[in-house]
Design a protein around this motif. Sequence first.
Motif, PDB file in Angstrom:
ATOM      1  N   LEU A 123       0.821  -1.215   0.000  1.00 21.87           N
ATOM      2  CA  LEU A 123       0.000   0.000   0.000  1.00 21.87           C
ATOM      3  C   LEU A 123       0.854   1.264   0.000  1.00 21.87           C
ATOM      4  O   LEU A 123       0.372   2.343  -0.342  1.00 21.87           O
ATOM      5  CB  LEU A 123      -0.922   0.004   1.221  1.00 21.87           C
ATOM      6  N   PHE A 124       2.126   1.133   0.359  1.00 21.73           N
ATOM      7  CA  PHE A 124       3.034   2.276   0.417  1.00 21.73           C
ATOM      8  C   PHE A 124       3.974   2.318  -0.793  1.00 21.73           C
ATOM      9  O   PHE A 124       4.928   3.091  -0.814  1.00 21.73           O
ATOM     10  CB  PHE A 124       3.857   2.224   1.712  1.00 21.73           C
ATOM     11  N   ASN A 125       3.708   1.475  -1.769  1.00 25.22           N
ATOM     12  CA  ASN A 125       4.583   1.381  -2.935  1.00 25.22           C
ATOM     13  C   ASN A 125       4.335   2.527  -3.918  1.00 25.22           C
ATOM     14  O   ASN A 125       3.225   3.063  -3.996  1.00 25.22           O
ATOM     15  CB  ASN A 125       4.341   0.046  -3.647  1.00 25.22           C
ATOM     16  N   PRO A 178      -0.906  -0.015 -13.257  1.00 25.22           N
ATOM     17  CA  PRO A 178      -2.058   0.614 -12.577  1.00 25.22           C
ATOM     18  C   PRO A 178      -1.886   2.109 -12.356  1.00 25.22           C
ATOM     19  O   PRO A 178      -2.865   2.858 -12.319  1.00 25.22           O
ATOM     20  CB  PRO A 178      -2.122  -0.140 -11.238  1.00 25.22           C
ATOM     21  N   SER A 179      -0.649   2.565 -12.240  1.00 24.62           N
ATOM     22  CA  SER A 179      -0.388   3.981 -11.967  1.00 24.62           C
ATOM     23  C   SER A 179      -0.737   4.891 -13.140  1.00 24.62           C
ATOM     24  O   SER A 179      -0.791   6.112 -12.976  1.00 24.62           O
ATOM     25  CB  SER A 179       1.086   4.179 -11.589  1.00 24.62           C
ATOM     26  N   TYR A 210       8.428   6.944   3.047  1.00 28.43           N
ATOM     27  CA  TYR A 210       8.706   6.810   1.613  1.00 28.43           C
ATOM     28  C   TYR A 210       7.493   7.244   0.789  1.00 28.43           C
ATOM     29  O   TYR A 210       7.613   8.028  -0.168  1.00 28.43           O
ATOM     30  CB  TYR A 210       9.059   5.349   1.330  1.00 28.43           C
ATOM     31  N   LYS A 211       6.305   6.775   1.176  1.00 32.60           N
ATOM     32  CA  LYS A 211       5.083   7.133   0.446  1.00 32.60           C
ATOM     33  C   LYS A 211       4.764   8.623   0.616  1.00 32.60           C
ATOM     34  O   LYS A 211       4.370   9.300  -0.354  1.00 32.60           O
ATOM     35  CB  LYS A 211       3.917   6.287   0.967  1.00 32.60           C
ATOM     36  N   SER A 254      -2.049   6.413  -6.930  1.00 37.45           N
ATOM     37  CA  SER A 254      -2.520   5.749  -5.710  1.00 37.45           C
ATOM     38  C   SER A 254      -2.935   4.298  -5.954  1.00 37.45           C
ATOM     39  O   SER A 254      -3.104   3.521  -5.013  1.00 37.45           O
ATOM     40  CB  SER A 254      -3.702   6.509  -5.109  1.00 37.45           C
ATOM     41  N   LEU A 255      -3.094   3.921  -7.231  1.00 44.27           N
ATOM     42  CA  LEU A 255      -3.483   2.559  -7.572  1.00 44.27           C
ATOM     43  C   LEU A 255      -2.294   1.638  -7.817  1.00 44.27           C
ATOM     44  O   LEU A 255      -2.478   0.456  -8.133  1.00 44.27           O
ATOM     45  CB  LEU A 255      -4.369   2.567  -8.833  1.00 44.27           C
TER      46      LEU A 255
END
Length: 521
Positions: free
Chosen positions: A41-43, A98-99, A458-459, A104-105
Amino acid sequence: MGEIISIENDKFKMKEGIRKLRIALFVGNIIAVIPVFLIALFNVPAADDFSMAFEVHEAFLESGSVFAAIFKGIYMGYWYYMNWTGYFFSDALTALAPSVFHESLYFLGTFGILIMFSFGFWFFMRQLLTKTLRLGNDITGCITSITYAILLHTLPVNARCESFFWYSGAINYMFMFSLSLLWLGLMIKLATDVDTKLYAKLLISLLGFLLGGANYMTALSMAIISACILFIAVYYSVFDGADADRKFNMSRYKLTAICLKLSSVRKLVMPSIFMIVGFICSVVAPGNSVRSKETFFGPVKTVLISIYYTLERMFGEWLTFPVMFMLALLVPFLWKAAGKIRKFYKFEHPVLFGAFAILLASANITPPLYATGNIIAGRIQGIYYMQGMLLLILLVGYLCGWVRVHVKVSSFKDFQGVYVFVTLIFVVGSCFAIKADPHVYTGTSAVYDLATGKAGTYKAEFKERLKVLKDDSVKDVKLKPYSVKPELLYFSDITDDASDWLNNAVAEYYHKDSVVLDKKN
């Protein structure tokens, strides 16, 4: 009579014990993989996520249509086929990050790859162990759970990010490897099902063709397996079909009858041909001649180096403390499984099976060695490790069967005391190892970066960058370096050189004149 009742009670207790252990191992795997999903989720996007997905991103911005973006991604698969590589299937998916719809996806990429790996592996093992080898659900479940833990959580540290978290690398390699496991499971199901629908065979054939357009490591491995299937089909077609099936159905060859009888092999001919045709189409792609006009090693030298590397890693480098103890925990179940299988199969060819396993693992790295002379990239290391370890585990299982034919062991309970001792040593040793290095396992690495706040930082820093990158009033962008680099999430970053290819890719993606890293801040 009392002795018979006692023996039956012991067998019942043993079955109940294995069933409870299967459930415990399954639950343990679920718990261990949750942090891997959570940290995704933080990628954030990196490197080729900007360059290879640019055209699809533009198509979505211009049209606002998801379908327009998907069609553009399919077109980009064709474009890369003609101009860059033969990966017509995986390149199309790479362009559909997805980005491109919203940053955010991006986590959906990791979610999709982890789910495909988990499902593809489970389906393959179930078809192989339960449907073909006729092992019960409990033994199959224990073998599957321990093997899954080995493949995912002992994956080399330098391979984890590119295998599951960096979308462009992961979708091109780990996703395709996972899809190949699903395809092999479907092939086994196709061969063993009594009634097979034509549409099912066509869908499996289509998937085989698409996998031929995956990365060359996966495609070559599947092409070799497909070629073996075709060889078997041609070889046994020289016999009368009924006579061949009669010979295979002899009690000694019952397992062979399940896997290789002529009527079963014939079902696999069309999917195998489609797979090989897809691979050939990929190899002769016009883009290959554009990308590399000369190879690094000659064919013979490449094969020999591949075998050397595989022997070095499969029987040396990969056998770390965690792997050794997990294999020790796995052996009793392989031993138990071999005891069931030996009733209808005699494990007569350990040398041939061992040679096949080593050569198939070696074939996995032959393409990158032939083209570039190295296998340094983490995405390459990832599927090389997984395919090699899976084949090593199958080899250990085969050797267990061979030994059981020659060495009589009365009961599985002979292992129970040793099993408890090995489990205890593994747990204690893992605690010390994790304390010294939290990244020793994939799951503990995720927990560490989540608990220390590195993933969150990081995110958050990426979101700060996005504010500048999406500000239309700023054309020349200067970005601060990341203050943290989480082990699983960080792959690469822009530099302070505006002419760097990645800087140019990010600038083009966000419609900027220039993007640089301001190391002074």
